[in-house]
Design a protein around this motif. Structure first.
Motif, PDB file in Angstrom:
ATOM      1  N   SER A  33       0.955  -1.297  -0.002  1.00 43.26           N
ATOM      2  CA  SER A  33      -0.085   0.059  -0.028  1.00 43.26           C
ATOM      3  C   SER A  33       0.997   1.344  -0.080  1.00 43.26           C
ATOM      4  CB  SER A  33      -0.876  -0.146   1.229  1.00 43.26           C
ATOM      5  OG  SER A  33      -1.814   1.016   1.375  1.00 43.26           O
ATOM      6  N   SER A  34       0.391   2.370  -0.096  1.00 41.54           N
ATOM      7  CA  SER A  34       1.037   3.662  -0.335  1.00 41.54           C
ATOM      8  C   SER A  34       1.646   3.973   1.038  1.00 41.54           C
ATOM      9  CB  SER A  34       0.106   4.595  -0.839  1.00 41.54           C
ATOM     10  OG  SER A  34      -0.941   4.854   0.237  1.00 41.54           O
ATOM     11  N   GLY A  35       2.547   4.739   1.067  1.00 39.86           N
ATOM     12  CA  GLY A  35       3.462   4.895   2.222  1.00 39.86           C
ATOM     13  C   GLY A  35       4.270   4.005   2.787  1.00 39.86           C
ATOM     14  N   HIS A  37       3.609   0.977   3.225  1.00 43.44           N
ATOM     15  CA  HIS A  37       2.638  -0.134   4.279  1.00 43.44           C
ATOM     16  C   HIS A  37       2.662  -1.359   3.558  1.00 43.44           C
ATOM     17  CE1 HIS A  37       1.582   2.998   7.000  1.00 43.44           C
ATOM     18  NE2 HIS A  37       1.331   3.712   6.029  1.00 43.44           N
ATOM     19  N   PHE A  39       1.187  -5.278   4.429  1.00 42.36           N
ATOM     20  CA  PHE A  39       0.174  -6.374   5.136  1.00 42.36           C
ATOM     21  C   PHE A  39       0.521  -7.923   4.703  1.00 42.36           C
ATOM     22  CE2 PHE A  39      -1.700  -2.094   5.058  1.00 42.36           C
ATOM     23  CZ  PHE A  39      -1.874  -1.922   6.486  1.00 42.36           C
ATOM     24  N   SER A  70       0.744  -6.338  10.233  1.00 43.29           N
ATOM     25  CA  SER A  70       1.173  -5.252   9.412  1.00 43.29           C
ATOM     26  C   SER A  70       2.838  -5.347   9.522  1.00 43.29           C
ATOM     27  CB  SER A  70       0.823  -3.904  10.012  1.00 43.29           C
ATOM     28  OG  SER A  70       1.369  -2.916   9.655  1.00 43.29           O
ATOM     29  N   CYS A  72       6.166  -3.321   9.585  1.00 42.07           N
ATOM     30  CA  CYS A  72       6.801  -2.335  10.040  1.00 42.07           C
ATOM     31  C   CYS A  72       8.024  -2.116   9.715  1.00 42.07           C
ATOM     32  CB  CYS A  72       6.520  -2.243  11.494  1.00 42.07           C
ATOM     33  SG  CYS A  72       4.851  -2.285  12.081  1.00 42.07           S
ATOM     34  N   ASN A  73       8.250  -0.970   9.078  1.00 44.40           N
ATOM     35  CA  ASN A  73       9.621  -0.491   8.592  1.00 44.40           C
ATOM     36  C   ASN A  73      10.381  -1.506   7.860  1.00 44.40           C
ATOM     37  OD1 ASN A  73       9.128   1.653  10.014  1.00 44.40           O
ATOM     38  ND2 ASN A  73       9.934   1.092  11.759  1.00 44.40           N
ATOM     39  N   GLN A 120      -3.225  -7.293  13.343  1.00 43.74           N
ATOM     40  CA  GLN A 120      -4.142  -6.291  12.827  1.00 43.74           C
ATOM     41  C   GLN A 120      -5.556  -6.947  13.007  1.00 43.74           C
ATOM     42  OE1 GLN A 120      -3.686  -3.078  11.403  1.00 43.74           O
ATOM     43  NE2 GLN A 120      -1.716  -3.482  12.354  1.00 43.74           N
TER      44      GLN A 120
END
Length: 127
Positions: A33-35, A37, A39, A70, A72-73, A120
């Motif tokens: 996903s944008s940014g 992200h 999953f 999710s 992360c980083n 999540q």
């Protein structure tokens, strides 16, 4: 190392699998996903330790638990032979500040490098 060693603690997930997931896992979905992200949806046929009334009975109403995490980083994601993905063991390795999640199923290879994972949601289905 167990998958839950790199997932931030979450009471619902810990109640379902207090010892972590020891059986085979299917990485059934990787969503970008944008940014930045990412999953992951993991599927396990391992019976949860706790019954959840709305899910029904394991073996009758469902036999697979789907867990969405999710990432992360994320440092990197490598996927090849995705169409050959299946239920196989997952390898977790800690390298300094990065965890490495690997899965290999014949021609399918998945490797994700990230700082940590966050729970999540969970759902179930009968396969």
């Amino acid at each position: 190392m167990n998958l839950f060693d790199v997932v931030l603690p979450h009471p619902h997930l810990q109640a379902l699998y207090p010892e972590g997931i020891n059986g085979d896992i299917l990485i059934g979905r990787v969503e970008f996903s944008s940014g930045g992200h990412i999953f992951l949806t993991l599927h396990t046929k391992e019976r949860p330790s706790k019954e959840i009334a709305k899910w029904g009975l394991y073996g009758r109403d469902f036999n697979t638990v789907s867990i969405t995490l999710s990432v992360c980083n994320a440092e990197s994601v490598y996927i090849s032979g995705w169409y050959m993905a299946g239920f196989v063991p997952i390898d977790i390795e800690q390298q300094k500040d990065i965890c490495v999640i690997r899965q290999c199923n014949g021609g399918c290879k998945i490797e994700i490098k990230a700082e940590f994972l966050v729970f999540q949601s969970c759902s179930v289905y009968l396969s």
